[in-house]
Design a protein around this motif. Structure first.
Motif, short mmCIF file in Angstrom:
data_model
loop_
_atom_site.label_atom_id
_atom_site.label_comp_id
_atom_site.label_asym_id
_atom_site.label_seq_id
_atom_site.Cartn_x
_atom_site.Cartn_y
_atom_site.Cartn_z
N THR A 22 0.74 -1.08 -0.05
CA THR A 22 -0.08 0.11 0.17
C THR A 22 0.90 1.25 -0.07
N LYS A 23 0.55 2.42 -0.77
CA LYS A 23 1.13 3.55 -0.74
C LYS A 23 0.29 4.68 -0.95
N LEU A 31 -1.77 2.87 -4.19
CA LEU A 31 -1.61 1.42 -4.28
C LEU A 31 -2.16 0.93 -3.13
N ASP A 32 -3.23 -0.03 -3.21
CA ASP A 32 -4.22 -0.36 -2.39
C ASP A 32 -4.10 -1.94 -2.14
N GLY A 70 2.92 -3.44 3.81
CA GLY A 70 3.24 -4.62 2.57
C GLY A 70 4.69 -4.84 2.65
N ARG A 71 5.33 -5.66 1.77
CA ARG A 71 6.56 -6.24 1.58
C ARG A 71 6.94 -6.29 0.23
N VAL A 72 8.27 -5.99 -0.21
CA VAL A 72 8.65 -6.22 -1.57
C VAL A 72 9.97 -7.33 -1.48
N PHE A 73 9.87 -8.23 -2.33
CA PHE A 73 11.03 -9.63 -2.30
C PHE A 73 11.64 -9.52 -3.74
N PHE A 74 12.67 -9.67 -3.76
CA PHE A 74 13.45 -10.00 -5.21
C PHE A 74 14.51 -10.97 -4.82
#
Length: 367
Positions: A22-23, A31-32, A70-74
């Motif tokens: 979410t932003k 962003l939801d 939320g989380r961001v993975f790479f």
């Protein structure tokens, strides 16, 4: 609404993954709760209108924006709080972001020359020239970027990103500055580059044609939410909502009422045994599923009376425009591969008809 998905990626092999991102910008939710993952060597297209959150989603993945939740993975690692320059993700900016005082090859090789590539000058030049050739700029490597066109500068920006051999490349409207012929060529070249280098591409566009042509999967966004994820065939053939059908610009949408397996609209009452749950009752017919007949001709299916307005030749097809009595403009597409198109008399009435089994019904009342 949970986005409709197909071909979901194994999380153990995903290149990147978003979990409930979410932003916000003040009171605006850009962003939801966005959740998405992409596999190796996959081409993903983000489609949506201006302000839908497409570019914000790219910037969160790249690290230019931090999510509130939320989380961001790479590559299996949580990079939510990792600075952008440490992520190893390529980004092609919509405004090119080139160095105006450097030549084409100097721009393309900049990351290798000033980073920690460990390559010697000869290898840097070889790799840079290879990428310049791939993007169709051979022979222009010595020119200043102020001596080439906007479309060529866009390709320099792409080549500069690809020389770094990232596993993930984010492209923000990469073909927007190109003319129609170059857009078609670059579509093929971008896909070939992805396949050749084993790179995952995430491509933002406002063009439904581009999104469907480019993506292995298409992600449709609206007002910060992911509302459908699927293959181009699924999104085109089975849009998950009236908004998706509207974004695709391939459907005539009719308002009406769905009740007890029947949709009642401006064409009368039509059986609708199967419907997609929606917060609105909408009847959708693809442009190329409609036919026009003389008003006195008998018809076996649904029909609506409309006046012919104009035709538009598009090369491979002809678009015909009709106006219904309530002012609703109805579009009908004829593919020239099927034969010569019909001719219509200006300002004359016709009956537009279709096979109801080929329509898509959206409704609040779904069994």
């Amino acid at each position: 609404m949970r986005p409709r998905t197909t071909g979901e990626v194994d999380l153990d092999t995903s290149v990147f993954r978003l979990d409930g991102v979410t932003k916000r910008y003040g009171d605006l939710v850009a962003l939801d709760n966005a959740t998405l993952d992409a596999g190796e060597n996959e081409y993903i297209s983000f489609l949506g209108p201006s302000g839908s959150g497409k570019t914000t989603l790219l910037r969160v993945i790249a690290g230019f924006e931090a999510p509130e939740a939320g989380r961001v993975f790479f590559n299996g690692k949580d990079i939510t709080n990792l600075p952008a320059h440490e992520r190893g993700i390529g980004f092609v900016f919509q405004n090119f972001a080139l160095f105006p005082h450097l030549s084409v090859i100097q721009n393309v090789s900049f990351g290798l020359t000033h980073g920690k590539s460990g390559l010697n000058a000869a290898e840097i030049e070889r790799r840079s020239l290879e990428m310049i050739e791939i993007v169709g700029l051979s022979g222009m490597q010595g020119r200043g970027v102020d001596q080439i066109s906007g479309g060529q500068r866009q390709r320099v920006a792409l080549a500069r990103t690809l020389t770094m051999q990232p596993k993930l490349v984010l492209l923000d409207e990469p073909l927007g500055a190109l003319d129609a012929n170059l857009r078609g060529r670059m579509r093929n070249e971008l896909r070939a580059i992805r396949e050749r280098l084993g790179v995952t591409f995430v491509h933002v566009t406002g063009s439904e044609t581009e999104a469907l042509a480019m993506g292995d999967r298409v992600v449709v966004l609206d007002r910060g939410r992911i509302i459908q994820i699927g293959t181009p065939g699924e999104v085109y053939g089975s849009p998950a909502s009236p908004d998706v059908a509207h974004f695709l610009n391939r459907f005539n949408l009719f308002e009406g009422k769905l009740a007890k397996g029947t949709f009642t609209g401006p064409f009368g009452a039509v059986p609708a045994a199967h419907a997609v749950r929606s917060d609105r009752d909408i009847y959708a017919v693809r442009y190329d599923r409609m036919q026009a007949v003389d008003p006195s001709a008998p018809v076996s299916g649904p029909a609506i009376r409309a006046r012919f307005v104009a035709s538009e030749y598009l090369g491979s097809s002809v678009m015909n425009f009709f106006e219904a009595g309530d002012g609703h403009v109805i579009e009908m597409e004829h593919h020239l591969s099927l034969g010569a198109p019909q001719t219509f008399e200006p300002r004359q009435d016709y009956l537009l008809t279709w096979n109801p089994e080929q329509a898509i019904v959206f409704g609040r009342e779904v069994a």
